[in-house]
Design a protein around this motif. Structure first.
Motif, PDB file in Angstrom:
ATOM      1  N   PHE A   1      18.042 -15.816 -35.756  1.00 17.82           N
ATOM      2  CA  PHE A   1      17.963 -14.699 -35.046  1.00 17.82           C
ATOM      3  C   PHE A   1      16.893 -14.297 -33.708  1.00 17.82           C
ATOM      4  CE2 PHE A   1      14.514 -15.723 -38.049  1.00 17.82           C
ATOM      5  CZ  PHE A   1      13.340 -15.499 -37.802  1.00 17.82           C
ATOM      6  N   ILE A   2      17.208 -12.972 -33.032  1.00 22.43           N
ATOM      7  CA  ILE A   2      16.906 -12.966 -32.199  1.00 22.43           C
ATOM      8  C   ILE A   2      16.077 -11.349 -32.140  1.00 22.43           C
ATOM      9  CG2 ILE A   2      17.327 -11.972 -29.506  1.00 22.43           C
ATOM     10  CD1 ILE A   2      20.668 -13.436 -30.591  1.00 22.43           C
ATOM     11  N   LEU A   3      15.186 -11.901 -31.959  1.00 25.65           N
ATOM     12  CA  LEU A   3      13.980 -10.548 -31.823  1.00 25.65           C
ATOM     13  C   LEU A   3      13.351 -10.080 -30.697  1.00 25.65           C
ATOM     14  CD1 LEU A   3      11.445 -12.274 -34.005  1.00 25.65           C
ATOM     15  CD2 LEU A   3      12.930 -10.610 -35.218  1.00 25.65           C
ATOM     16  N   ASP A   4      14.039  -8.746 -30.499  1.00 32.05           N
ATOM     17  CA  ASP A   4      14.189  -7.602 -29.539  1.00 32.05           C
ATOM     18  C   ASP A   4      12.942  -6.301 -29.322  1.00 32.05           C
ATOM     19  OD1 ASP A   4      14.841  -6.147 -27.412  1.00 32.05           O
ATOM     20  OD2 ASP A   4      17.092  -5.678 -28.280  1.00 32.05           O
ATOM     21  N   GLY A   5      12.393  -6.686 -29.347  1.00 32.77           N
ATOM     22  CA  GLY A   5      10.851  -5.650 -29.159  1.00 32.77           C
ATOM     23  C   GLY A   5      10.313  -5.749 -29.997  1.00 32.77           C
ATOM     24  N   TYR A   6       9.933  -7.088 -30.558  1.00 29.87           N
ATOM     25  CA  TYR A   6       9.027  -7.277 -31.900  1.00 29.87           C
ATOM     26  C   TYR A   6       8.822  -8.953 -32.097  1.00 29.87           C
ATOM     27  CZ  TYR A   6       7.201  -7.991 -36.520  1.00 29.87           C
ATOM     28  OH  TYR A   6       5.903  -8.558 -36.970  1.00 29.87           O
ATOM     29  N   PRO A   7       7.498  -9.388 -31.603  1.00 23.77           N
ATOM     30  CA  PRO A   7       6.527  -8.394 -32.455  1.00 23.77           C
ATOM     31  C   PRO A   7       6.461  -7.903 -30.341  1.00 23.77           C
ATOM     32  CG  PRO A   7       5.748 -11.071 -31.701  1.00 23.77           C
ATOM     33  CD  PRO A   7       7.058 -10.900 -31.185  1.00 23.77           C
ATOM     34  N   ARG A   8       5.227  -7.164 -30.741  1.00 17.55           N
ATOM     35  CA  ARG A   8       4.801  -6.543 -29.330  1.00 17.55           C
ATOM     36  C   ARG A   8       3.315  -6.309 -29.245  1.00 17.55           C
ATOM     37  NH1 ARG A   8       9.066  -2.705 -28.538  1.00 17.55           N
ATOM     38  NH2 ARG A   8       9.207  -2.285 -26.538  1.00 17.55           N
ATOM     39  N   THR A   9       2.558  -6.841 -30.473  1.00 23.26           N
ATOM     40  CA  THR A   9       0.627  -6.873 -30.217  1.00 23.26           C
ATOM     41  C   THR A   9       0.225  -8.109 -30.908  1.00 23.26           C
ATOM     42  OG1 THR A   9       0.866  -6.162 -32.623  1.00 23.26           O
ATOM     43  CG2 THR A   9       0.854  -4.653 -30.800  1.00 23.26           C
ATOM     44  N   LEU A  10      -0.838  -8.930 -30.169  1.00 26.33           N
ATOM     45  CA  LEU A  10      -1.248 -10.184 -31.546  1.00 26.33           C
ATOM     46  C   LEU A  10      -1.020 -10.094 -32.563  1.00 26.33           C
ATOM     47  CD1 LEU A  10      -4.165 -10.405 -28.773  1.00 26.33           C
ATOM     48  CD2 LEU A  10      -1.809 -12.306 -29.146  1.00 26.33           C
ATOM     49  N   ALA A  11      -1.573  -8.712 -33.629  1.00 23.41           N
ATOM     50  CA  ALA A  11      -1.233  -8.770 -34.805  1.00 23.41           C
ATOM     51  C   ALA A  11       0.090  -8.796 -35.335  1.00 23.41           C
ATOM     52  CB  ALA A  11      -2.188  -7.417 -35.138  1.00 23.41           C
ATOM     53  N   GLN A  12       0.759  -8.370 -34.488  1.00 28.42           N
ATOM     54  CA  GLN A  12       2.073  -8.704 -34.893  1.00 28.42           C
ATOM     55  C   GLN A  12       2.120 -10.117 -34.888  1.00 28.42           C
ATOM     56  OE1 GLN A  12       4.952  -5.552 -33.102  1.00 28.42           O
ATOM     57  NE2 GLN A  12       3.509  -4.416 -33.342  1.00 28.42           N
ATOM     58  N   ALA A  13       2.394 -10.904 -34.121  1.00 27.53           N
ATOM     59  CA  ALA A  13       2.799 -12.040 -33.389  1.00 27.53           C
ATOM     60  C   ALA A  13       1.806 -12.907 -34.350  1.00 27.53           C
ATOM     61  CB  ALA A  13       2.336 -12.505 -32.379  1.00 27.53           C
ATOM     62  N   GLY A  14       1.060 -12.365 -35.216  1.00 26.86           N
ATOM     63  CA  GLY A  14       0.246 -13.171 -35.947  1.00 26.86           C
ATOM     64  C   GLY A  14       1.121 -13.033 -37.940  1.00 26.86           C
ATOM     65  N   THR A  15       1.314 -11.884 -38.130  1.00 26.51           N
ATOM     66  CA  THR A  15       1.903 -11.569 -38.867  1.00 26.51           C
ATOM     67  C   THR A  15       2.994 -12.180 -38.939  1.00 26.51           C
ATOM     68  OG1 THR A  15       1.177  -9.653 -38.829  1.00 26.51           O
ATOM     69  CG2 THR A  15       3.416  -9.989 -40.692  1.00 26.51           C
ATOM     70  N   LEU A  16       4.216 -12.568 -38.101  1.00 26.36           N
ATOM     71  CA  LEU A  16       5.196 -13.135 -37.526  1.00 26.36           C
ATOM     72  C   LEU A  16       5.500 -14.708 -37.907  1.00 26.36           C
ATOM     73  CD1 LEU A  16       8.466 -13.297 -36.770  1.00 26.36           C
ATOM     74  CD2 LEU A  16       7.539 -13.640 -34.538  1.00 26.36           C
ATOM     75  N   GLN A  17       4.148 -14.923 -36.931  1.00 32.59           N
ATOM     76  CA  GLN A  17       3.796 -16.584 -36.890  1.00 32.59           C
ATOM     77  C   GLN A  17       3.658 -17.072 -38.554  1.00 32.59           C
ATOM     78  OE1 GLN A  17       4.011 -17.821 -33.525  1.00 32.59           O
ATOM     79  NE2 GLN A  17       4.083 -20.298 -34.990  1.00 32.59           N
ATOM     80  N   GLY A  18       3.156 -16.526 -39.561  1.00 35.49           N
ATOM     81  CA  GLY A  18       3.237 -16.553 -40.593  1.00 35.49           C
ATOM     82  C   GLY A  18       4.724 -16.401 -41.369  1.00 35.49           C
ATOM     83  N   ILE A  19       5.326 -16.226 -41.146  1.00 36.93           N
ATOM     84  CA  ILE A  19       6.728 -15.581 -41.945  1.00 36.93           C
ATOM     85  C   ILE A  19       7.611 -17.468 -41.587  1.00 36.93           C
ATOM     86  CG2 ILE A  19       9.371 -14.979 -41.618  1.00 36.93           C
ATOM     87  CD1 ILE A  19       7.191 -12.232 -41.687  1.00 36.93           C
ATOM     88  N   LEU A  20       7.470 -17.355 -39.446  1.00 37.53           N
ATOM     89  CA  LEU A  20       7.804 -18.354 -39.459  1.00 37.53           C
ATOM     90  C   LEU A  20       7.433 -19.838 -39.553  1.00 37.53           C
ATOM     91  CD1 LEU A  20       7.789 -17.086 -35.597  1.00 37.53           C
ATOM     92  CD2 LEU A  20       9.897 -17.267 -37.139  1.00 37.53           C
TER      93      LEU A  20
END
Ligand code: ADP
Length: 236
Positions: free
Chosen positions: A91-110
């Motif tokens: 998948f290609i994420l376009d416009g997400y993550p946009r904050t460090l908090a979002q990046a942390g949430t995403l990293q957990g999933i990845l």
């Protein structure tokens, strides 16, 4: 001893870059050639606004003024979207993550799902961005964007693909573009360092023709995927 290659090559391409850098255009080209799902949080939010859902009502004034939508709302729509079967391969994420908090949430999933991740940073000077965005036309049906400069002669106010009447995005005014760039520099640019530290950041020059940007990104993605097959530890 030879490392065992990962068989699961589920890949995430994280598109980073300021508004107008061409994330959406490149994400669409990657979607069309690689078959990865294209996840644009901006498009999802605009659809929610059009459909007047609860999320849309919460997001409307924020989008119109160039501010970010709260992390928990965006995290929730992305988490739900990633569960769909079209994301199984990549998948290609376009416009997400946009904050460090979002990046942390995403990293957990990845990390949980053992996804091969590549963060592509499209670098484009601010002056180029303001001109591009102010001259940009959008198809409200299929979300493609068209630029006056690149489509001259071709662009007659209708979408090349679906024939819908093109519009200017409500947040593509010089005032809101300036605010979006400010928000980008303050809240999203720190993600470059975040992904740099994780050794998955690849900068790409965005101030060239879209086809050239695309070939550069495609080469990076293919190289990482092949490397991951041969030597998984070097790419994650
Ligand atoms: P652009 O990259 O050109 O600014 P997008 O379509 O990605 O355009 O985003 C448009 C708007 O949608 C943003 O200015 C913001 O208000 C909202 N938005 C999109 N993605 C996010 C996100 N990940 N977090 C918070 N707000 C977002």
């Amino acid at each position: 001893m030879r490392e065992k290659a990962r068989t699961n090559l589920r890949t995430a391409i994280i598109m980073l870059g300021p508004p107008g850098a061409g994330k959406g255009t490149q994400a669409r080209l990657l979607y069309e050639t690689l078959g990865f799902a294209h996840i644009s949080t901006g498009d999802m939010l605009r659809t929610a606004i059009k459909e007047d859902t609860e999320l849309g009502r919460k997001a409307k004034t924020l989008l119109e003024s160039g501010q970010l939508v709260p992390d928990e709302l965006v995290d929730a729509i992305v988490e739900e979207r990633l569960r769909k079967p079209d994301c199984d391969y990549g998948f290609i994420l376009d416009g997400y993550p946009r904050t460090l908090a979002q990046a942390g949430t995403l990293q957990g999933i990845l990390d949980r799902d053992d996804v091969l991740s590549i963060a592509i940073g499209i670098k484009t000077p601010d002056e180029v961005l303001v001109d591009r965005l102010a001259a940009r036309w959008i198809c409200p049906n299929c979300n493609r964007s068209f630029s006056e400069q690149l489509s001259s002669g071709k662009l007659k106010g209708l979408c090349d693909k679906c024939g819908e009447k093109l519009i200017h995005r409500a947040d593509d005014t010089v005032e809101v573009i300036t605010e979006r760039l400010k928000v980008y520099h303050e809240q999203t640019e720190p993600l470059i360092r975040y992904y740099h530290e994780r050794k998955i950041f690849v900068p790409i020059d965005g101030d060239q023709l879209p086809a050239k940007v695309f070939y550069a990104i495609r080469d990076v993605v293919e190289e990482k995927r092949v490397l991951n097959r041969i030597c998984p530890k070097k790419t994650q």
